[in-house]
Enzyme design. Structure first.
Site: not given
Ligand code: SAM
Ligand code: DTB
Ligand code: SF4
Length: 329
Positions: A65, A137, A61, A269, A68, A197, A105
């Protein structure tokens, strides 16, 4: 309206930060009691919705973030993979349904949706998930108004797009997009008639005030997001937040209870971070108003508790998985 039914407390959209900080900081049992009382006015107290997540496009990506593991800016253990095909996604959704999930989802590590073959595949996935009678979702990054309409036409029920934190703290964790971008996408989702959501993450170094401000922003949306995921940071090696100390479960309980009080009719959730919580901490989160879990051994890329352990936890506590909503037609 049946005159014999007691009226539900009114939903508010005028919360202030100081009011919410005061609620959040109440003695814990007072806070949980208030949250549980409101929870019971709006929801069956013994039902938990089971949702299953699937990453349909993992890693690579372009966003930065800091939490992430799917960002291409960091060296995390997550490898970039090509998009899954429609059939294998539908097969996963069928397995999720057989295991008891009622919501499926699909996540993609995209900054934004681009029209073309990949988006067309997502639309087919949504149709297939709906044909199984599941709530569908998606979480695909930023969306335009017309893309939201296309998802709605394919049958999408909900779109996940988190605010993650307060507007003030946001810039310290993500620089490649703005808070306004996030809110604009939520607006496109709402206007297309898809349910919203949106929630956030705790444990990234933000203050209680940042947490309260995020909840105020969500609760002052009209209508409230129907679904509010509360994540505890899962620190992943290679990301800038890899060394954050673990979230104190009591802080997670406070966050969930506060979300429940502000948005009493919404699904709250208990999302990422459950793998490091005790059974008792998870039950306290449910007592504070969490009424949904991600079910299955993996979130998107990080581990989740074993499904068998979750089934046992619900059974031991006398909770039941929420039954699927009756199908239209
Ligand atoms: N790329 C899209 C976005 O950012 O909206 C969708 C996928 S993203 C992985 C969805 C959500 O997962 C993020 O907004 C964040 O709140 C959560 N998330 C990602 N990595 C995480 C982590 N290491 N611990 C907790 N939540 C995480
Ligand atoms: C949300 O708030 N939590 C879920 C869902 N929306 C998509 C994702 C959590 C992702 C946690 C990190 C991972 O497994 O990559
Ligand atoms: Fe990309 Fe992860 Fe950020 Fe979603 S949360 S926009 S997958 S870097």
């Amino acid at each position: 309206m049946d005159a014999a039914l007691p009226e539900l407390p009114a939903l508010r959209h005028d919360w202030t930060t100081s009011e919410v900080v005061a609620l959040h900081d109440l003695p814990l049992l007072d806070l949980v009691h208030r949250a549980q009382t409101l929870h019971r006015a709006f929801h069956p107290p013994d039902a938990i919705q089971l949702c299953t997540l699937l990453s349909v496009k993992t890693g690579g990506c372009p966003e930065d973030c800091s939490y992430c593991p799917q960002s291409s800016k960091y060296e995390s253990p997550v490898e970039t993979e090509k998009m899954l095909d429609v059939e294998s996604v539908i097969a996963s959704a069928r397995r999720a349904r057989e295991a008891g999930s009622t919501r499926f989802c699909m996540g993609a590590a995209w900054r934004e949706v681009k029209e073309g073959p990949a988006f067309d595949k997502v639309l087919s996935m949504v149709r297939g998930v709906k044909d199984l009678g599941l709530e569908a979702c998606c979480t695909l990054g930023m969306l335009s108004e017309s893309q939201a309409v296309a998802l709605k036409d394919a049958g999408l029920d909900a779109y996940n797009h988190n605010l993650d934190s307060s507007k003030e703290f946001y810039g310290t964790i993500i620089t490649t997009r703005s808070y306004e971008d996030r809110l604009r996408t939520l607006d496109h989702v709402r206007k297309a008639g898809i349910t919203v959501c949106s929630g956030g993450i705790i444990g990234m170094g933000e203050t209680t005030r940042d947490r309260a401000r995020m909840l105020v922003t969500l609760a002052n949306l009209q209508p409230h997001p129907e679904s509010v995921p509360i994540n505890a940071l899962v620190p992943v090696e290679g990301t800038p937040l890899a060394d954050r100390p673990p979230v104190d479960p009591i802080e997670l309980v406070r966050m969930i209870a506060t979300a429940r009080i502000l948005m009493p009719a919404s699904m709250v959730r208990l999302s990422a971070g459950r793998a490091s919580l005790s059974r008792e901490a998870q039950l306290l989160c449910m007592m504070a108003g969490a009424n949904s879990l991600f079910y299955g051994d993996k979130l998107l890329t990080t581990p989740n508790p074993d499904a068998d352990d979750d089934a046992r936890l619900l059974r031991d506590a006398g909770m039941r998985p929420l039954a699927p909503a009756p199908r239209a037609g």
